[in-house]
Scaffold this active site. Structure first.
Site, PDB file in Angstrom:
ATOM      1  N   ASP A  89       0.842  -1.110   0.008  1.00  0.00           N
ATOM      2  CA  ASP A  89      -0.190  -0.086  -0.011  1.00  0.00           C
ATOM      3  C   ASP A  89       1.001   1.188  -0.040  1.00  0.00           C
ATOM      4  O   ASP A  89       2.003   1.523   0.869  1.00  0.00           O
ATOM      5  CB  ASP A  89      -0.669  -0.040   1.185  1.00  0.00           C
ATOM      6  CG  ASP A  89      -2.065   0.612   1.267  1.00  0.00           C
ATOM      7  OD1 ASP A  89      -2.386   1.515   0.663  1.00  0.00           O
ATOM      8  OD2 ASP A  89      -3.135   0.062   1.533  1.00  0.00           O
ATOM      9  N   ASP A 148      -3.166   4.626  -2.337  1.00  0.00           N
ATOM     10  CA  ASP A 148      -4.171   5.384  -1.253  1.00  0.00           C
ATOM     11  C   ASP A 148      -4.521   6.584  -1.902  1.00  0.00           C
ATOM     12  O   ASP A 148      -3.972   7.556  -2.214  1.00  0.00           O
ATOM     13  CB  ASP A 148      -3.641   5.310   0.088  1.00  0.00           C
ATOM     14  CG  ASP A 148      -4.485   5.668   1.233  1.00  0.00           C
ATOM     15  OD1 ASP A 148      -5.477   4.862   1.429  1.00  0.00           O
ATOM     16  OD2 ASP A 148      -4.436   7.096   1.755  1.00  0.00           O
ATOM     17  N   GLU A 188      -6.643   3.837  -5.708  1.00  0.00           N
ATOM     18  CA  GLU A 188      -7.834   3.859  -4.775  1.00  0.00           C
ATOM     19  C   GLU A 188      -8.680   5.076  -5.293  1.00  0.00           C
ATOM     20  O   GLU A 188      -8.181   6.147  -4.977  1.00  0.00           O
ATOM     21  CB  GLU A 188      -7.496   3.909  -3.367  1.00  0.00           C
ATOM     22  CG  GLU A 188      -8.885   3.804  -2.534  1.00  0.00           C
ATOM     23  CD  GLU A 188      -8.833   4.575  -1.263  1.00  0.00           C
ATOM     24  OE1 GLU A 188      -9.874   4.328  -0.358  1.00  0.00           O
ATOM     25  OE2 GLU A 188      -8.119   5.343  -1.018  1.00  0.00           O
ATOM     26  N   HIS A 226     -11.450  -2.676   4.054  1.00  0.00           N
ATOM     27  CA  HIS A 226     -11.107  -2.149   5.421  1.00  0.00           C
ATOM     28  C   HIS A 226     -11.878  -1.112   5.643  1.00  0.00           C
ATOM     29  O   HIS A 226     -11.595  -0.655   6.824  1.00  0.00           O
ATOM     30  CB  HIS A 226      -9.589  -2.246   5.653  1.00  0.00           C
ATOM     31  CG  HIS A 226      -8.911  -1.129   4.859  1.00  0.00           C
ATOM     32  ND1 HIS A 226      -8.927  -1.225   3.507  1.00  0.00           N
ATOM     33  CD2 HIS A 226      -8.333  -0.045   5.208  1.00  0.00           C
ATOM     34  CE1 HIS A 226      -8.280  -0.100   3.102  1.00  0.00           C
ATOM     35  NE2 HIS A 226      -7.930   0.710   4.263  1.00  0.00           N
ATOM     36  N   ASP A 227     -12.400  -0.254   4.634  1.00  0.00           N
ATOM     37  CA  ASP A 227     -13.436   0.795   5.032  1.00  0.00           C
ATOM     38  C   ASP A 227     -14.727   0.645   4.931  1.00  0.00           C
ATOM     39  O   ASP A 227     -15.505   1.585   5.458  1.00  0.00           O
ATOM     40  CB  ASP A 227     -12.868   1.841   4.047  1.00  0.00           C
ATOM     41  CG  ASP A 227     -11.315   2.391   4.298  1.00  0.00           C
ATOM     42  OD1 ASP A 227     -11.119   2.467   5.213  1.00  0.00           O
ATOM     43  OD2 ASP A 227     -10.947   2.602   3.146  1.00  0.00           O
TER      44      ASP A 227
HETATM   45  C1  NOJ Z   1      -8.135   5.321   2.487  1.00  0.00           C
HETATM   46  C2  NOJ Z   1      -7.816   4.070   3.208  1.00  0.00           C
HETATM   47  O1  NOJ Z   1      -8.453   3.163   2.785  1.00  0.00           O
HETATM   48  C3  NOJ Z   1      -8.364   4.469   4.748  1.00  0.00           C
HETATM   49  O2  NOJ Z   1      -8.426   3.422   5.668  1.00  0.00           O
HETATM   50  C4  NOJ Z   1      -7.397   5.683   5.007  1.00  0.00           C
HETATM   51  O3  NOJ Z   1      -8.294   6.103   6.458  1.00  0.00           O
HETATM   52  C5  NOJ Z   1      -7.707   6.929   4.366  1.00  0.00           C
HETATM   53  N1  NOJ Z   1      -7.395   6.460   3.152  1.00  0.00           N
HETATM   54  C6  NOJ Z   1      -6.494   7.843   4.902  1.00  0.00           C
HETATM   55  O4  NOJ Z   1      -5.279   7.308   4.281  1.00  0.00           O
END
Ligand code: NOJ
Ligand code: MG
Length: 546
Positions: A103, A205, A269, A330-331
């Site tokens: 990542d 990210d 992402e 994970h979000d």
């Molecule tokens: C996206 C990530 O997937 C998330 O988990 C993170 O909190 C934010 N970006 C900030 O890096």
């Protein structure tokens, strides 16, 4: 990034598996997963049949956002192990034929990164411009109305130097200034550091956040915002994200990756509507990244809506643009929590039979659902800052249940988040032995993908269907495979073109039948015309030569 049939890259035919390292396997009893833990579990990926493992951030971090606040882009946090542990993990994975994707978190660092310490030390520091500093607005207060994704102003006042710095996320995550060439060079060096060690690619990210409007103009206010919605939704992020200049940065990253052998992958992402998402593929002259396709994460679980999404996404892909699909990460809430256990099986069949690269979120192959977190165990800074709005990400980050031993074999210590309450039965060991388990279904789906090019690299055409049925045909050369999914709880019918076909796989056994009425078992052949789908049933049918 063009994907001619003549040369299929590993990340096109392959399947990616996301590991959230804190929660995968602990090796030292501190209750937090680590690199040696992942190394000890590589057999799981082999047994499952995935090709690549993407590991969420492992860099040194104060963990304000659990690793997405990086204090050193070229190190490993002691909680996760050492650089030597990483090298050993990479070598072992490569030895097993597995790719490893890291990542990369370029939009922001930790406020503890030495670069930020320098940057905030004085206005004249050489690294001042590596971050985004602005004067207060004319009447005082933040420079503009931008709001952090984690709530509150996206600007933090620095008393010592009398300016604000930008942070799209926590104030502990200051945004880096990608308009500064020295910062850019330093970040590219960090990418090289890992590529040189042999990593097979990066997931990048919040790529679309990396460049902000040069004039820092206000974001338009969202007139539909109401109390209870996330604070960030007060404005539309028109000027704080997705600026045209970001594409040159992405193309530069792509060029850097292309300087290495082995088809290193860059996955962006990006949460944007389809049309904007497509611009991140770049062009033949300036290829950019594989933009994560999150359409299914936000989709209502409805066959007609998903058919429309597939058509819109496929139809919008630029020439040579390779598709990809994601059900969770994970979000976001887990798929089993969103659609229930029975439909999660249908969803797995959908994810692993659509055209393009699928990414599986760890634990989804076991049918893991969201885990209720007692108030005193909440860890997610997002939930702590905006409680009770349904934003908590802890429920989807709970430890991987491995077996029936203490703490499901995840740790000998106290797990940092609670286990799924059904871990005594829902765990990797139990499911590996159960032919009807979610794990067995995933294994079978992945074996089919490997055996049938129609599924891994074939074309896709939607098959006309209605009600709760979603159906499509995958085709490669002479091979034709039909996937028919019942997204509802009632029996459904679908008419298929006449011809003999074989049932390759069903999400639930013994209930599918052709119009003739006889029960079908896996592998048996029947004449297709009207196929009856049991509730929550998904079928993969292979057309047989007449
Ligand atoms: C996206 C990530 O997937 C998330 O988990 C993170 O909190 C934010 N970006 C900030 O890096
Ligand atoms: Mg540990």
């Amino acid at each position: 990034m063009s994907a001619g049939e003549d040369r299929i890259r590993w990340w096109q035919s392959g399947v990616i598996y996301q590991v959230y390292p804190r929660s995968f396997q602990d090796s030292d009893g501190d209750g937090v997963g680590d690199l040696n833990g992942i190394a000890a579990r590589l057999d799981h990926f082999v047994a499952l049949g995935v090709d690549a493992v993407w590991i969420s951030p492992i860099y040194p971090s104060p963990m304000a956002d659990f690793g997405y606040d990086v204090a050193d882009y070229t190190g490993v946090d002691p909680r996760f192990g050492t650089l030597a542990d990483f090298d050993a993990l990479l070598a072992k994975a490569h030895g097993l034929g597995l790719k490893v994707i890291l990542d990369f978190v370029p939009n922001h660092s930790s406020d503890r990164h030495p670069w930020f310490a320098e940057s905030r030390s004085s206005r004249s520091n050489p690294k001042r411009d590596w971050y985004i500093w602005r004067d207060a607005a004319a009447g005082g207060g933040p420079p503009n109305n931008w709001i952090s994704d984690f709530g509150g102003s996206a600007w933090e006042w620095d008393e010592a130097t009398g300016q604000y710095y930008a942070h799209a996320f926590l104030k502990e995550q200051p945004d880096l200034n990608w308009r500064n060439p020295e910062l850019r060079a330093a970040m590219f060096d960090a990418m090289r550091f890992w590529f040189d060690r042999g990593v097979d690619g990066f997931r990048i990210d919040v790529l679309w956040h990396m460049i902000k409007h040069a004039d820092f103009i206000d974001n338009p206010v969202n007139p539909d915002w109401t109390l209870g919605m996330a604070d960030m939704d007060r404005v539309h992020q028109l000027n704080s994200t997705d600026q045209p200049e970001v594409h040159a940065v992405a193309a530069e990253m792509r060029a850097l990756a292309d300087g290495y052998d082995g088809d290193r992958v860059l996955i962006g992402e990006i949460y944007l509507p389809i049309v904007k998402l497509m611009t991140y593929y770049g062009s033949d002259d300036a290829p950019e990244v594989l933009p994560f396709n999150f359409q299914l994460i936000d989709a209502p679980w409805d066959a007609r809506a998903i058919a429309r999404i597939i058509a819109a996404y496929e139809g919008a892909l630029p020439p040579g643009g390779w598709p990809n699909w994601v059900l969770g990460n994970h979000d976001r809430p887990r798929i089993a929590a969103r659609v229930g256990a029975a439909q999660a099986r249908v969803a797995a069949m959908l994810l692993l039979t659509l055209r393009g690269t699928p990414t599986i979120y760890y634990g989804d192959e076991l049918g893991l659902a969201d885990v209720a977190i007692p108030p005193d165990m909440i860890q997610d800074p997002r939930e702590l800052r905006e409680p009770g709005k349904g934003l908590n990400r802890d429920p989807v980050r709970t430890p991987m249940p491995w077996d029936g031993s203490a703490n499901a074999g995840f740790t000998t210590g106290a797990p940092w988040l609670p286990l799924n309450p059904d871990w005594p039965t829902r765990n990797a060991a139990a499911e590996a032995d159960d032919p009807d388990s979610m794990f067995a279904l995933h294994r079978a789906l992945l074996a089919l993908r490997r055996a049938h090019p129609a599924l891994s690299i074939g074309d896709l055409a939607l098959v006309e269907s209605d009600g709760d049925v979603l159906a499509y045909e995958r085709r490669h050369g002479e091979e034709r495979i039909v996937v028919a999914l019942n997204l509802g709880e009632r029996e459904q019918c679908i008419s298929l073109a006449e011809g003999n076909c074989a049932l390759l796989l069903a999400t639930c056994s013994g209930e599918s039948r052709s119009a003739g009425g006889s029960a079908q078992r896996q592998g048996s052949g029947f004449r297709r015309s009207t196929v009856v789908l049991a509730p929550n049933q998904g079928l993969i049918l292979q057309a047989l030569p007449a």
